[in-house]
Scaffold this active site. Structure first.
Site, PDB file in Angstrom:
ATOM      1  N   LYS A 152       0.822  -1.228   0.000  1.00  0.00           N
ATOM      2  CA  LYS A 152       0.000   0.000   0.000  1.00  0.00           C
ATOM      3  C   LYS A 152       0.846   1.265   0.000  1.00  0.00           C
ATOM      4  CE  LYS A 152      -2.344  -0.117   3.957  1.00  0.00           C
ATOM      5  NZ  LYS A 152      -1.558  -0.912   4.718  1.00  0.00           N
ATOM      6  N   ARG A 206      -9.352   2.526   9.273  1.00  0.00           N
ATOM      7  CA  ARG A 206      -9.010   1.148   9.604  1.00  0.00           C
ATOM      8  C   ARG A 206     -10.127   0.486  10.403  1.00  0.00           C
ATOM      9  NH1 ARG A 206      -3.043   1.810   9.371  1.00  0.00           N
ATOM     10  NH2 ARG A 206      -2.021  -0.175   9.710  1.00  0.00           N
ATOM     11  N   ARG A 223      11.522  -6.449   6.107  1.00  0.00           N
ATOM     12  CA  ARG A 223      11.503  -5.014   5.812  1.00  0.00           C
ATOM     13  C   ARG A 223      12.470  -4.254   6.712  1.00  0.00           C
ATOM     14  NH1 ARG A 223       5.767  -2.108   5.268  1.00  0.00           N
ATOM     15  NH2 ARG A 223       5.620  -2.166   7.528  1.00  0.00           N
ATOM     16  N   ARG A 237      11.464  -1.869  12.269  1.00  0.00           N
ATOM     17  CA  ARG A 237      10.472  -1.300  13.175  1.00  0.00           C
ATOM     18  C   ARG A 237      10.057  -2.356  14.185  1.00  0.00           C
ATOM     19  NH1 ARG A 237       6.052   0.912   9.003  1.00  0.00           N
ATOM     20  NH2 ARG A 237       4.709  -0.015  10.592  1.00  0.00           N
ATOM     21  N   ARG A 255      -0.905  -7.806  14.198  1.00  0.00           N
ATOM     22  CA  ARG A 255      -1.445  -6.748  13.336  1.00  0.00           C
ATOM     23  C   ARG A 255      -2.341  -7.343  12.246  1.00  0.00           C
ATOM     24  NH1 ARG A 255       3.700  -3.919  11.249  1.00  0.00           N
ATOM     25  NH2 ARG A 255       2.338  -2.336  10.368  1.00  0.00           N
TER      26      ARG A 255
HETATM   27  P1  AMP Z   1       1.076   1.474   9.304  1.00  0.00           P
HETATM   28  O1  AMP Z   1       2.358   2.161   9.031  1.00  0.00           O
HETATM   29  O2  AMP Z   1      -0.059   1.949   8.424  1.00  0.00           O
HETATM   30  O3  AMP Z   1       1.182  -0.031   9.315  1.00  0.00           O
HETATM   31  O4  AMP Z   1       0.629   1.912  10.792  1.00  0.00           O
HETATM   32  C1  AMP Z   1       1.471   1.674  11.887  1.00  0.00           C
HETATM   33  C2  AMP Z   1       0.685   1.708  13.185  1.00  0.00           C
HETATM   34  O5  AMP Z   1       0.089   3.008  13.358  1.00  0.00           O
HETATM   35  C3  AMP Z   1      -0.489   0.746  13.273  1.00  0.00           C
HETATM   36  O6  AMP Z   1      -0.088  -0.567  13.679  1.00  0.00           O
HETATM   37  C4  AMP Z   1      -1.349   1.419  14.346  1.00  0.00           C
HETATM   38  O7  AMP Z   1      -0.808   1.266  15.637  1.00  0.00           O
HETATM   39  C5  AMP Z   1      -1.183   2.889  13.975  1.00  0.00           C
HETATM   40  N1  AMP Z   1      -2.212   3.342  13.006  1.00  0.00           N
HETATM   41  C6  AMP Z   1      -1.999   3.766  11.731  1.00  0.00           C
HETATM   42  N2  AMP Z   1      -3.142   4.123  11.142  1.00  0.00           N
HETATM   43  C7  AMP Z   1      -4.123   3.911  12.066  1.00  0.00           C
HETATM   44  C8  AMP Z   1      -5.534   4.076  12.058  1.00  0.00           C
HETATM   45  N3  AMP Z   1      -6.192   4.519  10.977  1.00  0.00           N
HETATM   46  N4  AMP Z   1      -6.216   3.750  13.203  1.00  0.00           N
HETATM   47  C9  AMP Z   1      -5.592   3.313  14.296  1.00  0.00           C
HETATM   48  N5  AMP Z   1      -4.257   3.110  14.368  1.00  0.00           N
HETATM   49  C10 AMP Z   1      -3.526   3.423  13.260  1.00  0.00           C
END
Ligand code: AMP
Length: 207
Positions: free
Chosen positions: A13, A85, A119, A152, A163
């Site tokens: 994405k 989400r 990653r 990370r 996740r």
């Molecule tokens: P990502 O980089 O999109 O995988 O997001 C990393 C982390 O940020 C996720 O595992 C959540 O802890 C938090 N996060 C990102 N976007 C959201 C969202 N829309 N709602 C809640 N938590 C989010």
């Protein structure tokens, strides 16, 4: 064009959102990046959510919704990556603005885990590499800015599994939400970056 990309962790994405943003010259809004930036800068929000991010859990809806509301104030068109989400977030977004297209990048869990556990990310500029499929020129060093790459905390295997579980329990419900609105388009993510991008452009430029 108001676009949202949905897909499990490791579906590509983020990579695709950056390519779409560049081609159509629209802002790429990634809540994960915004939240990590808050953590790194130790803002009030960042201190509140650090543990949640490290554990791979979702940040409470009201915090993410107010962050995105603020961000969208200054945007006409955009591509959203990682938001909404949850159904609650989708309903809140619906009140702020209407999306034109939602693109769902489909990748099985086994492939997601393989991709994410390899990653490596640049903590400074956000560039993303992979230990097998997209190695940096110099081992563990960012090609763009020379910073040492990191894994990370939430990219470690146990956290990825959690996740993905949250993704299937909560985020995948959005597929039906947007299918019902008639704006969901599904694309297979198990192809080269170029081919996935080609499929996305086709969908965006149809009708
Ligand atoms: P990502 O980089 O999109 O995988 O997001 C990393 C982390 O940020 C996720 O595992 C959540 O802890 C938090 N996060 C990102 N976007 C959201 C969202 N829309 N709602 C809640 N938590 C989010």
């Amino acid at each position: 064009m108001k676009i949202m990309l949905i897909g499990p962790q490791g579906s590509g994405k983020g990579t695709q959102a950056k390519l779409v943003a560049k081609k159509y010259n629209i802002p790429h809004i990634a809540t994960g990046d915004l939240l990590r930036e808050a953590v790194n800068k130790r803002t009030e929000l960042g201190l509140k959510i650090k543990n949640i991010l490290d554990n791979g859990e979702l940040v409470p809806d009201e915090l993410v919704i107010s962050l995105i509301k603020e961000k969208l104030k200054s945007c006409g068109d955009f591509i959203l990556d990682g938001f909404p989400r949850t159904i609650e977030q989708a309903k809140a977004l619906d009140k702020i603005t209407k999306l034109d297209k939602v693109i769902d990048i489909i990748v099985p869990d086994k492939e997601s885990i393989k991709r994410i556990s390899g990653r490596r990310s640049c903590p400074k500029c956000g560039a993303v590499f992979h230990v097998i499929t997209n190695k940096p020129k110099k081992d563990e060093i960012c090609d763009n800015c020379g910073t040492e790459l990191i894994q990370r905390d939430d990219d470690k295997e146990e956290v990825i599994k959690k996740r993905l579980k949250i993704y299937h329990e909560q985020t995948s419900l959005l597929e039906d939400f947007y299918r019902n609105e008639g704006i969901l388009e599904e694309i297979t993510g198990e192809q080269s970056i170029e081919k996935v991008f080609e499929d996305i452009v086709k969908v965006l430029e149809s009708d």
